[in-house]
Design a protein around this motif. Structure first.
Motif, short mmCIF file in Angstrom:
data_model
loop_
_atom_site.label_atom_id
_atom_site.label_comp_id
_atom_site.label_asym_id
_atom_site.label_seq_id
_atom_site.Cartn_x
_atom_site.Cartn_y
_atom_site.Cartn_z
N TRP A 64 -2.91 9.72 11.46
CA TRP A 64 -3.38 9.11 10.21
C TRP A 64 -2.23 8.73 9.29
O TRP A 64 -2.24 7.66 8.69
CB TRP A 64 -4.33 10.05 9.48
CG TRP A 64 -5.61 10.34 10.19
CD1 TRP A 64 -6.10 9.73 11.32
CD2 TRP A 64 -6.57 11.32 9.83
NE1 TRP A 64 -7.30 10.28 11.67
CE2 TRP A 64 -7.62 11.27 10.77
CE3 TRP A 64 -6.65 12.24 8.81
CZ2 TRP A 64 -8.73 12.09 10.70
CZ3 TRP A 64 -7.77 13.07 8.74
CH2 TRP A 64 -8.78 12.99 9.67
N ASN A 65 -1.26 9.61 9.12
CA ASN A 65 -0.14 9.33 8.21
C ASN A 65 0.60 8.07 8.63
O ASN A 65 0.95 7.23 7.78
CB ASN A 65 0.83 10.50 8.14
CG ASN A 65 0.27 11.68 7.39
OD1 ASN A 65 -0.70 11.55 6.65
ND2 ASN A 65 0.88 12.83 7.58
N ASP A 66 0.88 7.92 9.92
CA ASP A 66 1.59 6.74 10.39
C ASP A 66 0.77 5.48 10.15
O ASP A 66 1.29 4.45 9.73
CB ASP A 66 1.92 6.87 11.88
CG ASP A 66 2.91 7.98 12.18
OD1 ASP A 66 3.57 8.48 11.23
OD2 ASP A 66 3.02 8.35 13.36
N PHE A 67 -0.52 5.55 10.46
CA PHE A 67 -1.39 4.39 10.23
C PHE A 67 -1.40 4.00 8.76
O PHE A 67 -1.23 2.83 8.41
CB PHE A 67 -2.82 4.69 10.69
CG PHE A 67 -3.80 3.66 10.22
CD1 PHE A 67 -3.91 2.43 10.86
CD2 PHE A 67 -4.61 3.90 9.11
CE1 PHE A 67 -4.81 1.47 10.41
CE2 PHE A 67 -5.51 2.95 8.66
CZ PHE A 67 -5.61 1.72 9.32
N LEU A 68 -1.60 4.98 7.88
CA LEU A 68 -1.68 4.68 6.45
C LEU A 68 -0.36 4.16 5.90
O LEU A 68 -0.36 3.26 5.05
CB LEU A 68 -2.14 5.92 5.68
CG LEU A 68 -3.60 6.30 5.92
CD1 LEU A 68 -3.91 7.67 5.34
CD2 LEU A 68 -4.55 5.24 5.37
N ARG A 70 1.76 2.27 7.50
CA ARG A 70 1.83 0.86 7.91
C ARG A 70 0.77 0.01 7.19
O ARG A 70 1.03 -1.09 6.74
CB ARG A 70 1.62 0.72 9.42
CG ARG A 70 2.76 1.22 10.26
CD ARG A 70 2.58 0.85 11.74
NE ARG A 70 1.24 1.15 12.25
CZ ARG A 70 0.85 2.29 12.77
NH1 ARG A 70 1.69 3.29 12.86
NH2 ARG A 70 -0.38 2.46 13.22
N TYR A 71 -0.45 0.51 7.13
CA TYR A 71 -1.57 -0.26 6.61
C TYR A 71 -1.49 -0.49 5.10
O TYR A 71 -1.84 -1.57 4.62
CB TYR A 71 -2.87 0.46 6.97
CG TYR A 71 -4.12 -0.31 6.64
CD1 TYR A 71 -4.53 -1.37 7.43
CD2 TYR A 71 -4.90 0.03 5.54
CE1 TYR A 71 -5.68 -2.09 7.13
CE2 TYR A 71 -6.06 -0.68 5.24
CZ TYR A 71 -6.44 -1.73 6.04
OH TYR A 71 -7.56 -2.43 5.74
N LEU A 72 -1.03 0.50 4.38
CA LEU A 72 -1.02 0.41 2.93
C LEU A 72 0.28 -0.11 2.34
O LEU A 72 0.35 -0.38 1.16
CB LEU A 72 -1.34 1.79 2.32
CG LEU A 72 -2.73 2.33 2.66
CD1 LEU A 72 -2.89 3.73 2.10
CD2 LEU A 72 -3.83 1.41 2.17
N ASP A 73 1.33 -0.25 3.16
CA ASP A 73 2.61 -0.74 2.67
C ASP A 73 2.58 -2.27 2.63
O ASP A 73 2.60 -2.91 3.68
CB ASP A 73 3.75 -0.26 3.54
CG ASP A 73 5.11 -0.59 2.98
OD1 ASP A 73 5.21 -1.46 2.06
OD2 ASP A 73 6.11 0.01 3.42
N PRO A 74 2.52 -2.87 1.45
CA PRO A 74 2.42 -4.34 1.36
C PRO A 74 3.66 -5.06 1.86
O PRO A 74 3.61 -6.25 2.16
CB PRO A 74 2.20 -4.60 -0.13
CG PRO A 74 2.74 -3.40 -0.81
CD PRO A 74 2.56 -2.25 0.14
N ALA A 75 4.80 -4.35 1.99
CA ALA A 75 6.02 -5.00 2.45
C ALA A 75 6.01 -5.23 3.97
O ALA A 75 6.81 -6.01 4.48
CB ALA A 75 7.24 -4.16 2.06
N LEU A 76 5.13 -4.56 4.68
CA LEU A 76 5.12 -4.69 6.14
C LEU A 76 4.22 -5.79 6.61
O LEU A 76 3.31 -6.22 6.05
CB LEU A 76 4.70 -3.36 6.79
CG LEU A 76 5.63 -2.20 6.52
CD1 LEU A 76 5.05 -0.94 7.14
CD2 LEU A 76 7.00 -2.47 7.09
#
Length: 76
Positions: A64-68, A70-76
């Motif tokens: 979950w931490n890895d997904f979040l 990536r998913y929530l970081d607008p720079a990616l």
């Protein structure tokens, strides 16, 4: 009709499988729409995996931490 973008279900165990079923049933009954429905679990063989078959639904195998991150970081 309720219109949603992405939905992320955190966990593919019994609760995740239940919510996956509820949301896909609601879409089939035209009560809601969504762009993507993501089921996030670290186990590719989780309970919900067998039910991620409809268009727009996806099993994301990741902690979950890895997904979040990536998913929530607008720079990616």
């Amino acid at each position: 009709m309720i219109e949603l973008g992405d939905i992320a279900i955190m966990g593919g165990g019994c609760y995740g499988a239940f919510y996956l079923g509820q949301l896909t049933t609601a879409r089939r009954k035209e009560a809601l729409t969504f762009r993507r429905l993501l089921v996030v679990d670290h186990d590719a063989g989780c309970q919900a995996a067998a039910h991620v078959v409809e268009p727009g639904c996806e099993l994301v195998v990741s902690p979950w931490n890895d997904f979040l991150d990536r998913y929530l970081d607008p720079a990616l």
